[in-house]
Design a protein around this motif. Sequence first.
Motif, PDB file in Angstrom:
ATOM      1  N   ALA A  41      39.019  49.471  17.240  1.00  0.00           N
ATOM      2  CA  ALA A  41      38.256  48.279  17.630  1.00  0.00           C
ATOM      3  C   ALA A  41      39.165  47.249  18.293  1.00  0.00           C
ATOM      4  CB  ALA A  41      37.566  47.679  16.406  1.00  0.00           C
ATOM      5  N   THR A  42      40.350  47.048  17.722  1.00  0.00           N
ATOM      6  CA  THR A  42      41.294  46.080  18.294  1.00  0.00           C
ATOM      7  C   THR A  42      41.828  46.548  19.639  1.00  0.00           C
ATOM      8  OG1 THR A  42      41.945  45.310  16.097  1.00  0.00           O
ATOM      9  CG2 THR A  42      43.460  44.841  17.905  1.00  0.00           C
ATOM     10  N   VAL A  43      42.123  47.842  19.753  1.00  0.00           N
ATOM     11  CA  VAL A  43      42.619  48.385  21.027  1.00  0.00           C
ATOM     12  C   VAL A  43      41.575  48.207  22.123  1.00  0.00           C
ATOM     13  CG1 VAL A  43      43.234  50.514  22.232  1.00  0.00           C
ATOM     14  CG2 VAL A  43      44.240  50.009  20.008  1.00  0.00           C
ATOM     15  N   LYS A  44      40.324  48.519  21.819  1.00  0.00           N
ATOM     16  CA  LYS A  44      39.255  48.374  22.803  1.00  0.00           C
ATOM     17  C   LYS A  44      39.113  46.922  23.246  1.00  0.00           C
ATOM     18  CE  LYS A  44      34.307  49.117  23.527  1.00  0.00           C
ATOM     19  NZ  LYS A  44      33.022  49.547  22.905  1.00  0.00           N
ATOM     20  N   LEU A  45      39.099  46.005  22.284  1.00  0.00           N
ATOM     21  CA  LEU A  45      38.978  44.584  22.612  1.00  0.00           C
ATOM     22  C   LEU A  45      40.188  44.103  23.404  1.00  0.00           C
ATOM     23  CD1 LEU A  45      37.421  41.914  22.271  1.00  0.00           C
ATOM     24  CD2 LEU A  45      38.623  41.593  20.089  1.00  0.00           C
ATOM     25  N   THR A  46      41.373  44.563  23.021  1.00  0.00           N
ATOM     26  CA  THR A  46      42.603  44.171  23.719  1.00  0.00           C
ATOM     27  C   THR A  46      42.585  44.604  25.175  1.00  0.00           C
ATOM     28  OG1 THR A  46      43.917  44.258  21.678  1.00  0.00           O
ATOM     29  CG2 THR A  46      45.103  44.435  23.763  1.00  0.00           C
ATOM     30  N   LEU A  47      42.224  45.862  25.410  1.00  0.00           N
ATOM     31  CA  LEU A  47      42.219  46.381  26.780  1.00  0.00           C
ATOM     32  C   LEU A  47      41.196  45.662  27.643  1.00  0.00           C
ATOM     33  CD1 LEU A  47      42.584  50.220  26.111  1.00  0.00           C
ATOM     34  CD2 LEU A  47      44.326  48.638  26.949  1.00  0.00           C
ATOM     35  N   GLU A  48      40.010  45.421  27.105  1.00  0.00           N
ATOM     36  CA  GLU A  48      38.987  44.721  27.877  1.00  0.00           C
ATOM     37  C   GLU A  48      39.430  43.304  28.221  1.00  0.00           C
ATOM     38  OE1 GLU A  48      35.556  44.957  25.405  1.00  0.00           O
ATOM     39  OE2 GLU A  48      35.034  47.004  26.009  1.00  0.00           O
ATOM     40  N   GLY A  49      39.942  42.594  27.228  1.00  0.00           N
ATOM     41  CA  GLY A  49      40.398  41.227  27.474  1.00  0.00           C
ATOM     42  C   GLY A  49      41.599  41.173  28.393  1.00  0.00           C
ATOM     43  N   PHE A  50      42.520  42.137  28.257  1.00  0.00           N
ATOM     44  CA  PHE A  50      43.708  42.175  29.102  1.00  0.00           C
ATOM     45  C   PHE A  50      43.336  42.390  30.564  1.00  0.00           C
ATOM     46  CE2 PHE A  50      46.845  45.047  31.136  1.00  0.00           C
ATOM     47  CZ  PHE A  50      47.860  44.130  31.307  1.00  0.00           C
ATOM     48  N   VAL A  51      42.443  43.323  30.822  1.00  0.00           N
ATOM     49  CA  VAL A  51      42.022  43.587  32.199  1.00  0.00           C
ATOM     50  C   VAL A  51      41.357  42.361  32.805  1.00  0.00           C
ATOM     51  CG1 VAL A  51      40.454  44.944  33.635  1.00  0.00           C
ATOM     52  CG2 VAL A  51      41.818  46.073  31.887  1.00  0.00           C
ATOM     53  N   ILE A  52      40.471  41.725  32.048  1.00  0.00           N
ATOM     54  CA  ILE A  52      39.783  40.531  32.560  1.00  0.00           C
ATOM     55  C   ILE A  52      40.775  39.388  32.761  1.00  0.00           C
ATOM     56  CG2 ILE A  52      38.045  38.774  32.047  1.00  0.00           C
ATOM     57  CD1 ILE A  52      36.501  40.940  30.521  1.00  0.00           C
ATOM     58  N   GLY A  53      41.635  39.146  31.765  1.00  0.00           N
ATOM     59  CA  GLY A  53      42.591  38.051  31.863  1.00  0.00           C
ATOM     60  C   GLY A  53      43.572  38.230  33.005  1.00  0.00           C
ATOM     61  N   THR A  54      44.065  39.463  33.189  1.00  0.00           N
ATOM     62  CA  THR A  54      44.986  39.741  34.291  1.00  0.00           C
ATOM     63  C   THR A  54      44.300  39.560  35.636  1.00  0.00           C
ATOM     64  OG1 THR A  54      46.215  41.313  32.926  1.00  0.00           O
ATOM     65  CG2 THR A  54      46.505  41.475  35.307  1.00  0.00           C
ATOM     66  N   SER A  55      43.064  40.030  35.742  1.00  0.00           N
ATOM     67  CA  SER A  55      42.310  39.890  36.999  1.00  0.00           C
ATOM     68  C   SER A  55      42.075  38.424  37.327  1.00  0.00           C
ATOM     69  CB  SER A  55      40.973  40.627  36.890  1.00  0.00           C
ATOM     70  OG  SER A  55      41.165  42.001  36.622  1.00  0.00           O
ATOM     71  N   VAL A  56      41.720  37.633  36.309  1.00  0.00           N
ATOM     72  CA  VAL A  56      41.494  36.199  36.524  1.00  0.00           C
ATOM     73  C   VAL A  56      42.796  35.524  36.961  1.00  0.00           C
ATOM     74  CG1 VAL A  56      40.939  34.016  35.372  1.00  0.00           C
ATOM     75  CG2 VAL A  56      39.522  36.039  34.966  1.00  0.00           C
ATOM     76  N   GLY A  57      43.897  35.868  36.314  1.00  0.00           N
ATOM     77  CA  GLY A  57      45.191  35.285  36.679  1.00  0.00           C
ATOM     78  C   GLY A  57      45.593  35.612  38.102  1.00  0.00           C
ATOM     79  N   LEU A  58      45.413  36.871  38.505  1.00  0.00           N
ATOM     80  CA  LEU A  58      45.740  37.265  39.879  1.00  0.00           C
ATOM     81  C   LEU A  58      44.842  36.560  40.882  1.00  0.00           C
ATOM     82  CD1 LEU A  58      46.264  41.114  39.383  1.00  0.00           C
ATOM     83  CD2 LEU A  58      48.029  39.422  39.908  1.00  0.00           C
ATOM     84  N   LEU A  59      43.551  36.475  40.573  1.00  0.00           N
ATOM     85  CA  LEU A  59      42.609  35.826  41.483  1.00  0.00           C
ATOM     86  C   LEU A  59      42.943  34.350  41.667  1.00  0.00           C
ATOM     87  CD1 LEU A  59      40.034  36.051  43.180  1.00  0.00           C
ATOM     88  CD2 LEU A  59      38.719  35.537  41.110  1.00  0.00           C
ATOM     89  N   ILE A  60      43.230  33.659  40.563  1.00  0.00           N
ATOM     90  CA  ILE A  60      43.583  32.242  40.644  1.00  0.00           C
ATOM     91  C   ILE A  60      44.857  32.056  41.466  1.00  0.00           C
ATOM     92  CG2 ILE A  60      44.414  30.266  39.292  1.00  0.00           C
ATOM     93  CD1 ILE A  60      42.502  31.120  37.081  1.00  0.00           C
TER      94      ILE A  60
END
Length: 235
Positions: A41-60
């Motif tokens: 459960a933690t791995v799944k949540l981590t990967l989803e949040g990491f992908v979104i957070g990294t994408s947002v950071g790159l976009l900004i």
Amino acid sequence: MIAWQLCTSLFDIEKWILPSPADIAKQTAEGAGGLWGHVLATVKLTLEGFVIGTSVGLLIALILHMIPFLKSALYPLLILSQNIPTIALAPLLMIWFGFGLLPKLIVITLVCFFPVAVATMGGLKQTDRMMLNYMRMIGANKRQIFTKLELPHALPSIFSGIKIAATYSVMGAVIAEWIGAEKGIGYYMMLQKAGYRTDRMFVAIMIIVALSLMMFGLIALLEKWLVRWKPKQES
């Protein structure tokens, strides 16, 4: 580890205060079956949040790089966003967005996007001026300059930010699970804290460390595969 084991044995430290490495290893072996669901459960949540957070950071970072006047206006707000403790903001997100997946992803995104955005902007800013002027002289447009020069040159810096975000993403997932979850390492830690099971708390900490190292290692391997060159360091 040896010193830790000796101290707990010689000074008869209670297990609920500081368990020995042997106690932690024993508890890990005994509870491995029940822990697996929490880890997934933690791995799944981590990967989803990491992908979104990294994408947002790159976009900004890309938007602020392409539109310089926005950087002067918004960069202080980015810094301000990191001055608010995540553990303090998480309950508000739960109130606003409920106890589902969305507030947890927002928590991880807030933790991850900043190092990626800052590292990317720094890497893009350090583009070789001589090469930049040369490309302009031969008639390269902005898109060509970005794809052929700025982005490749910034990749080492970008991956530095992504590696930091990768380790932070595990911490963000655990914090999100502390606030409200039915499964996960953070939820498991809250249960064990209530029962004063310090040995199981250490098991959870070891899992968190292992997940953070795995995330960092995977990004490092990806960097090694993608970045075949490194900018020469000035002597």
